[in-house]
Design an enzyme around this catalytic site. Sequence first.
Site, PDB file in Angstrom:
ATOM      1  N   ASP A 217       0.901  -1.156   0.000  1.00 56.42           N
ATOM      2  CA  ASP A 217       0.000   0.000   0.000  1.00 56.42           C
ATOM      3  C   ASP A 217       0.933   1.196   0.000  1.00 56.42           C
ATOM      4  O   ASP A 217       1.579   1.485   1.015  1.00 56.42           O
ATOM      5  CB  ASP A 217      -0.877  -0.002   1.256  1.00 56.42           C
ATOM      6  CG  ASP A 217      -1.839   1.179   1.252  1.00 56.42           C
ATOM      7  OD1 ASP A 217      -1.447   2.268   0.784  1.00 56.42           O
ATOM      8  OD2 ASP A 217      -2.979   1.009   1.705  1.00 56.42           O
ATOM      9  N   HIS A 218       1.014   1.881  -1.133  1.00 55.44           N
ATOM     10  CA  HIS A 218       2.097   2.864  -1.246  1.00 55.44           C
ATOM     11  C   HIS A 218       1.931   4.039  -0.283  1.00 55.44           C
ATOM     12  O   HIS A 218       2.879   4.766  -0.023  1.00 55.44           O
ATOM     13  CB  HIS A 218       2.281   3.333  -2.700  1.00 55.44           C
ATOM     14  CG  HIS A 218       1.281   4.344  -3.164  1.00 55.44           C
ATOM     15  ND1 HIS A 218       0.048   4.007  -3.625  1.00 55.44           N
ATOM     16  CD2 HIS A 218       1.338   5.697  -3.256  1.00 55.44           C
ATOM     17  CE1 HIS A 218      -0.617   5.095  -3.964  1.00 55.44           C
ATOM     18  NE2 HIS A 218       0.149   6.143  -3.753  1.00 55.44           N
ATOM     19  N   HIS A 280      -5.841   2.628   1.304  1.00 58.79           N
ATOM     20  CA  HIS A 280      -5.187   3.846   1.797  1.00 58.79           C
ATOM     21  C   HIS A 280      -5.919   4.491   2.985  1.00 58.79           C
ATOM     22  O   HIS A 280      -5.306   4.821   3.997  1.00 58.79           O
ATOM     23  CB  HIS A 280      -5.060   4.879   0.686  1.00 58.79           C
ATOM     24  CG  HIS A 280      -4.435   4.351  -0.580  1.00 58.79           C
ATOM     25  ND1 HIS A 280      -3.460   3.382  -0.577  1.00 58.79           N
ATOM     26  CD2 HIS A 280      -4.649   4.653  -1.883  1.00 58.79           C
ATOM     27  CE1 HIS A 280      -3.100   3.119  -1.833  1.00 58.79           C
ATOM     28  NE2 HIS A 280      -3.810   3.871  -2.642  1.00 58.79           N
TER      29      HIS A 280
HETATM   30  C1  BG6 Z   1      -3.711   4.668  -6.211  1.00 58.23           C
HETATM   31  C2  BG6 Z   1      -5.075   4.699  -6.846  1.00 58.23           C
HETATM   32  O1  BG6 Z   1      -3.611   3.592  -5.319  1.00 58.23           O
HETATM   33  O2  BG6 Z   1      -3.507   5.881  -5.482  1.00 58.23           O
HETATM   34  C3  BG6 Z   1      -5.205   5.907  -7.748  1.00 58.23           C
HETATM   35  O3  BG6 Z   1      -5.265   3.517  -7.608  1.00 58.23           O
HETATM   36  C4  BG6 Z   1      -4.874   7.170  -7.013  1.00 58.23           C
HETATM   37  O4  BG6 Z   1      -6.513   5.985  -8.291  1.00 58.23           O
HETATM   38  C5  BG6 Z   1      -3.536   7.031  -6.303  1.00 58.23           C
HETATM   39  O5  BG6 Z   1      -4.815   8.217  -7.954  1.00 58.23           O
HETATM   40  C6  BG6 Z   1      -3.274   8.219  -5.396  1.00 58.23           C
HETATM   41  O6  BG6 Z   1      -1.963   8.133  -4.922  1.00 58.23           O
HETATM   42  P1  BG6 Z   1      -1.154   9.442  -4.504  1.00 58.23           P
HETATM   43  O7  BG6 Z   1       0.120   8.925  -3.949  1.00 58.23           O
HETATM   44  O8  BG6 Z   1      -0.988  10.260  -5.753  1.00 58.23           O
HETATM   45  O9  BG6 Z   1      -2.019  10.136  -3.498  1.00 58.23           O
END
Ligand code: BG6
Length: 531
Positions: A217-218, A280
């Site tokens: 989960d980034h 997230h």
């Molecule tokens: C991803 C989703 O996990 O997270 C995307 O699939 C979303 O739809 C993105 O745009 C948002 O990530 P960040 O790091 O740009 O907030």
Amino acid sequence: MSSPSQTLPSQSDTTSQPTETPPKETAESPTPARGQKLPPTLFIIFGANGDLTKRKLIPALYNLAASHNLSKKFAVIGVDCVSMSNEEFRDKIDREIREFSSQPIASQVREWLRQRMHYLAGDFTDPQTFDLLRAKLHEVDLSQGGAGNYLYYMATAPIFFSEIVQHLAGKGLIAQHKGGARRVIFEKPFGHDLASAKVLNQQLCTILAENQIYRIDHYLGKETVQNILVFRFANGIFEPVWNRRYIDHVQITVAESLGVEHRGAYYEKAGAVRDMVTNHLLQLMSYIAMEPPNAFDAEAVRDEKAKVLRAILPMEAEEVMRSTVAGQYGPGTISGHPVLAYRDEPHVASNSNTETFVALKLFIESWRWGGVPFYLRTGKRMARRVTEIVIQFKSAPLMLFRKTPIHHLNPNRLIIRIQPEEGISLNFGAKIPGPSVQVGTVDMDFQYGKYFGDTPNTGYETLLHDCMAGDATLFQRSDNVEIGWSVVDPILDVWRELGAQATRPYESGTWGPPESDALLEKDGRKWRNPG
Ligand code: BG6
């Protein structure tokens, strides 16, 4: 995530810029900045020709190389169905590093990485691909001097996850070796609902041990998200007020100004809940709400996260109607430019009911949080890109200033800003200078960049680093994933029954449908919409 016990350098110690030199190839280096020497690794990317590889993985590897974190025995094998030679792959990566890197490119570092890139064309469903992969691994292993550990990255559509793992197992490429780790990183979405997540977990568990599985989960790789744990548990002053006695409610906002871009086909099946909430937003919520773990290690942290998520009050159908809002963006304006409605985006059905926005009110049934609402919202094409968490404290118990011209005192708010500005501020009332007693709201403000300098980061560096180091603290365990689905499944079931009525339209460039504001207003509260 390395142990948080180091003392951070003072502001004056942290002004140095990213290095322009390539990783030094001495026996004792490169030394990972996060305090753990990374072992030699062969990094195998399934889906090497895809978006994630070029936008996130390669820039993150570049940053790790530039900061001397990668072993000299590091190499990448990209696997994808497109036919390409090694040289063509290297040229492509070269171009993409330039296009997507978050920092100025040092040619020596780029060249260092280029020499370590290899490509294999093959169909993920064809056993022959894995024979070729075995030969390639052997060849690269030899040329790199025995990389030892294999880290597979599933940057593919989820339908391939289980099949690829089975093929790897069939060719003897995934069983843990003495002296050689075998780990697999899985991109989200991990399942489509609770039932499919369970099936996937079961399929993987027949082949892999849980400690070989890294569900990414980034958001957990973002510095400011990791800092939530440090903020809460490395400081003595916040924990005593971190509970229902002092906290009125919590708001978690993950707003994006982008639309679905070219991902319409995926997004039609996912929607905002599956795309953002199960992972997230619930991860952010668990960091805010979890009890202190008894150790800073993968099992202890993930146990506490699981406990708190399990305590989220399940919603009956009526509660879903009262406490959730789904929305879908219509046309509007973003940064002065007109943008399309979701239904007019490529690969989106013209009568689609897929939600691009969601707002929820959740409760955690625990002694710490009983009765404290957690309001969560996320959406695409919103007024601006911002991720932040607001902890709103209860108002002072007495209106001591009733006899003065003060009609209203703002409650104290602690605001944890995750992106794009990174920092923490605490709002409180202060007397406005002058002969009468008037109160204004002022901020105590900490800005990451100002204090520690800017760090070029895609969010994936820490996660790739930790996986190579064998630290799963920032990755989701199977139970964490399944609990996430069990929270959202009842909501999705009710919305499905409601069909078109479930999804409210909102104009692009706003903060979502009016029903989202009403969700808080009926509780006498208001979203913080940062300007
Ligand atoms: C991803 C989703 O996990 O997270 C995307 O699939 C979303 O739809 C993105 O745009 C948002 O990530 P960040 O790091 O740009 O907030």
